[in-house]
Design an enzyme around this catalytic site. Structure first.
Site, mmCIF file in Angstrom:
data_model
loop_
_atom_site.group_PDB
_atom_site.id
_atom_site.type_symbol
_atom_site.label_atom_id
_atom_site.label_comp_id
_atom_site.label_asym_id
_atom_site.label_seq_id
_atom_site.Cartn_x
_atom_site.Cartn_y
_atom_site.Cartn_z
ATOM 1 C CE LYS A 1 -7.376 22.970 -31.643
ATOM 2 N NZ LYS A 1 -7.891 24.182 -32.313
ATOM 3 N N GLY B 1 2.983 19.791 -36.248
ATOM 4 C CA GLY B 1 3.010 18.326 -36.314
ATOM 5 C C GLY B 1 4.187 17.744 -35.544
ATOM 6 C CD GLU C 1 -2.253 16.270 -45.335
ATOM 7 O OE1 GLU C 1 -1.340 17.121 -45.138
ATOM 8 O OE2 GLU C 1 -3.239 16.471 -46.076
ATOM 9 C CB CYS D 1 -2.227 19.789 -47.828
ATOM 10 S SG CYS D 1 -3.600 18.705 -48.192
ATOM 11 C CD GLU E 1 2.286 23.419 -46.764
ATOM 12 O OE1 GLU E 1 2.297 23.633 -45.543
ATOM 13 O OE2 GLU E 1 1.614 22.539 -47.289
HETATM 14 O O1 TXE Z 1 -1.394 25.621 -38.622
HETATM 15 P P1 TXE Z 1 -1.305 24.787 -37.306
HETATM 16 P P2 TXE Z 1 -1.472 27.179 -38.878
HETATM 17 C C1 TXE Z 1 0.415 24.689 -42.972
HETATM 18 C C2 TXE Z 1 0.560 25.893 -43.876
HETATM 19 C C3 TXE Z 1 0.342 27.034 -42.926
HETATM 20 C C4 TXE Z 1 1.020 26.494 -41.687
HETATM 21 C C5 TXE Z 1 0.620 27.153 -40.398
HETATM 22 O O2 TXE Z 1 1.862 25.949 -44.402
HETATM 23 O O3 TXE Z 1 0.921 28.233 -43.364
HETATM 24 O O4 TXE Z 1 0.654 25.141 -41.665
HETATM 25 O O5 TXE Z 1 -0.785 27.214 -40.296
HETATM 26 C C6 TXE Z 1 -3.881 23.325 -33.831
HETATM 27 N N1 TXE Z 1 -1.037 21.269 -30.098
HETATM 28 N N2 TXE Z 1 -0.910 24.088 -43.051
HETATM 29 O O6 TXE Z 1 -0.633 27.933 -37.924
HETATM 30 O O7 TXE Z 1 -0.692 25.541 -36.190
HETATM 31 C C7 TXE Z 1 -4.543 24.585 -34.324
HETATM 32 O O8 TXE Z 1 -5.324 25.180 -33.306
HETATM 33 C C8 TXE Z 1 -2.178 20.824 -30.654
HETATM 34 C C9 TXE Z 1 -1.000 22.891 -43.837
HETATM 35 O O9 TXE Z 1 -2.879 27.555 -38.971
HETATM 36 O O10 TXE Z 1 -0.685 23.526 -37.703
HETATM 37 C C10 TXE Z 1 -5.333 24.062 -35.499
HETATM 38 O O11 TXE Z 1 -6.510 23.421 -35.026
HETATM 39 N N3 TXE Z 1 -2.822 21.489 -31.629
HETATM 40 C C11 TXE Z 1 -2.250 22.186 -43.600
HETATM 41 C C12 TXE Z 1 -4.406 23.004 -36.088
HETATM 42 O O12 TXE Z 1 -3.503 22.672 -35.040
HETATM 43 C C13 TXE Z 1 -2.291 22.637 -32.073
HETATM 44 C C14 TXE Z 1 -3.469 22.952 -43.344
HETATM 45 C C15 TXE Z 1 -3.601 23.454 -37.302
HETATM 46 O O13 TXE Z 1 -2.844 24.573 -36.937
HETATM 47 C C16 TXE Z 1 -1.101 23.153 -31.526
HETATM 48 C C17 TXE Z 1 -3.233 24.146 -42.566
HETATM 49 C C18 TXE Z 1 -0.466 22.404 -30.498
HETATM 50 N N4 TXE Z 1 0.681 22.804 -29.947
HETATM 51 C C19 TXE Z 1 -1.983 24.681 -42.478
HETATM 52 N N5 TXE Z 1 -0.798 24.302 -32.179
HETATM 53 C C20 TXE Z 1 -2.460 20.900 -44.355
HETATM 54 N N6 TXE Z 1 -1.681 19.869 -44.031
HETATM 55 O O14 TXE Z 1 -3.356 20.800 -45.160
HETATM 56 C C21 TXE Z 1 -1.772 24.510 -33.087
HETATM 57 N N7 TXE Z 1 -2.686 23.512 -33.032
#
Ligand code: TXE
Length: 501
Positions: free
Chosen positions: A178, A236, A253, A287, A388
């Site tokens: 996904k 996470g 991660e 990240c 972040e």
């Molecule tokens: O991330 P989400 P978002 C950080 C960065 C950013 C913040 C929020 O600080 O501003 O995260 O970004 C899926 N159950 N990073 O809102 O929500 C979602 O559909 C299962 C760091 O975009 O974490 C997407 O596929 N899945 C980072 C994925 O999770 C769920 C890179 C990431 O979305 C879910 C990106 C749920 N309840 C953002 N809710 C890094 N580590 O590199 C959302 N998703």
């Protein structure tokens, strides 16, 4: 429009639309133009994908392949990625708004990841345990963990997917991928190639849609054995809590607040240039971005002045702009988050030296462009140092001693990556050892290799991707004990003759 994929869910070997025919428009972060229309899955579609993965895994249609056969499959996928590299780079830059040249680097890295795991699959995975009894054969064998939910982010959509998909396939798992709802196109392309390479039906499944709607069900369903997630800390934590209900394995991660420490004795030209790249590459949506500059007090003014000059000169532009050096933020919502973060930093006492707002330069005003930003006089208690922003925002702190540099570098809940710049080799080693982060660069910033583990200490996550440990996440270890000459255990006495019942 570069892609129109309304039958873009892949479940049980079939491309299909969402069960309620929902679609989502994917718009370019560069100018808001329509780049793709894709299916928006329902929870029912997610359940179907889980069922497909479960059936394929339980029937051993793929896990029964030998390591050699699975490695060959992964190598074929690498070949197909190479064949379609340019097409896929275009899809990736369309969804993310990143420059095409960067997307090309990403695809090249993806190919390396598939090639690396194809090679690793051919190495020895089982172990013989010596037992001082010639009748006994004791073996440690590695088996696929089962059905995996692979949930990815939007900053490096295909690359992050490859860190999960390639080892999952080599291990013999079945999976549901996904990708982020904002950047699905490269995942569609990847799954097409995985199918073309000859992966058995039901092993690879693709679900597209919002996290709460179709990501969450993947993390709560008891038929899923492992969740591998890359994304934000809040999500996470929610995933880990949900996964606990069915005691799934989790690999997470969750980003970082990565210190970039410059000592006065460093090669300052290299250190300053890399500090600019570390934080402003991909507009900070990385990240491991070097968002926290820790600089020795005696060189603070010089270093900061030069970084500000460089930040002001950065050219922003869209996917096809050859002169651009970095691109837009992913979405309006994300741009607003970065903007609020800067506002809060100023309210907390940080000093804005440059940037801090959305670009007002046409044609960038059509997209989500945020100016490279430098905030000086920051201290660790400020939210801009702790949280972040995931945008092009550098915070500057000063230190007076090696011990203080280390303390500041560790004063974060995160622990993904960090760098130290000094010409003193012993000092570099001491600082590298003392920093609690998963990757430390000495006199460098940013490189990673498919062969080298990637992941975080502390709140940056659990587990490792890449390298041999990146494969280990997808394996269960089983001890098989064989007695070639069965005998009675003799532990309990035989019942006395004549005793009845
Ligand atoms: O991330 P989400 P978002 C950080 C960065 C950013 C913040 C929020 O600080 O501003 O995260 O970004 C899926 N159950 N990073 O809102 O929500 C979602 O559909 C299962 C760091 O975009 O974490 C997407 O596929 N899945 C980072 C994925 O999770 C769920 C890179 C990431 O979305 C879910 C990106 C749920 N309840 C953002 N809710 C890094 N580590 O590199 C959302 N998703």
């Amino acid at each position: 429009m570069s892609a129109q994929s309304v039958n873009s869910l892949f479940i049980d070997g079939q491309w299909r639309s969402a069960s309620n025919n929902s679609i989502r428009e994917i718009r370019s972060p560069h100018d808001g133009s329509l780049v793709a229309i894709v299916s928006e899955a329902t929870p029912q579609d997610a359940a179907d994908a889980i069922a497909s993965a479960r059936v394929s895994f339980d029937s051993a249609v793929f896990s029964s392949w030998s390591w050699e056969e699975r490695s060959a499959l992964v190598a074929r996928i690498a070949d197909l990625l190479e064949r379609d590299a340019e097409k896929i780079a275009l899809l990736e830059s369309g969804d993310t708004g990143k420059r095409l040249v960067e997307a090309r680097y990403d695809v090249a890295d993806v190919i390396s990841v598939f090639r690396y795991y194809a090679g690793l699959g051919l190495t020895e995975h089982d172990r013989v345990v010596h037992v001082d009894d010639e009748r006994i054969k004791s073996q440690i064998v590695s088996e696929p963990v089962g059905v995996c939910a692979l949930i990815g982010p939007w900053n490096y959509p295909l690359l992050q997917a490859s860190w999960k998909v390639a080892p999952a396939l080599v291990a013999g798992c079945s999976f549901i991928l996904k990708p982020s709802e904002l950047t699905p196109s490269s995942a569609i392309a990847l799954i097409k190639l995985i199918d073309e390479a000859g992966t058995p039906k039901g092993v690879a499944n693709l679900i597209l849609g919002a996290g709460a709607n179709v990501g969450a069900p993947l993390t709560s369903d008891k038929r899923v054995d492992l969740v591998s997630f890359t994304g934000g800390l809040a999500t996470g934590k929610a995933i880990m809590a949900t996964a606990a209900e069915t005691v799934k394995k989790v690999a997470l991660e969750l980003g970082g607040k990565n210190p970039n420490i410059i000592f006065a004795d460093a090669d300052l030209d290299a250190a300053i240039d890399n500090a600019v790249t570390a934080v402003f590459l991909h507009s900070g949506q990385v990240c491991s971005a070097g968002t926290r500059l820790l600089v020795e007090r005696s060189i603070h003014d010089l270093v900061v002045e030069k970084i500000v000059v460089r930040a002001r000169a950065i050219r922003m532009g869209g996917p096809s702009d050859q002169s651009a050096e970095t691109g837009p933020l992913i979405s309006q919502g994300h741009m607003e988050k970065v903007s609020k973060y800067v506002e809060r930093a100023l309210a907390e006492g940080a000093q804005l030296l440059t940037g801090g707002k959305r670009s007002t330069l046409p044609p960038l005003t059509k997209g989500w462009y945020f100016e490279p930003t430098v905030l000086d006089h920051c201290v660790t208690t400020m939210s801009c140092v702790q949280d972040e922003s995931f945008g092009p925002v550098l915070t500057v702190e000063v230190f007076d001693s090696e011990a203080e540099a280390i303390a500041l570098g560790n004063d974060t809940i995160y622990g993904l990556a960090g760098a130290v710049w000094t010409n003193d080799t012993d000092k570099a080693k001491r600082v590298a050892k003392a920093l609690h982060h998963g990757t430390i660069w000495i006199n460098d910033f940013g490189p990673y290799k498919a062969q080298a583990e990637w992941g975080g200490f502390k709140a940056s996550g659990i587990g490792r991707e890449l390298g041999p440990n990146g494969l280990q996440e997808y394996l269960e270890i089983k001890h098989v004990w064989t007695n070639t000459s069965p005998a009675r255990s003799g532990w309990f006495a035989d019942a006395q003759q004549g005793d009845s019942k």
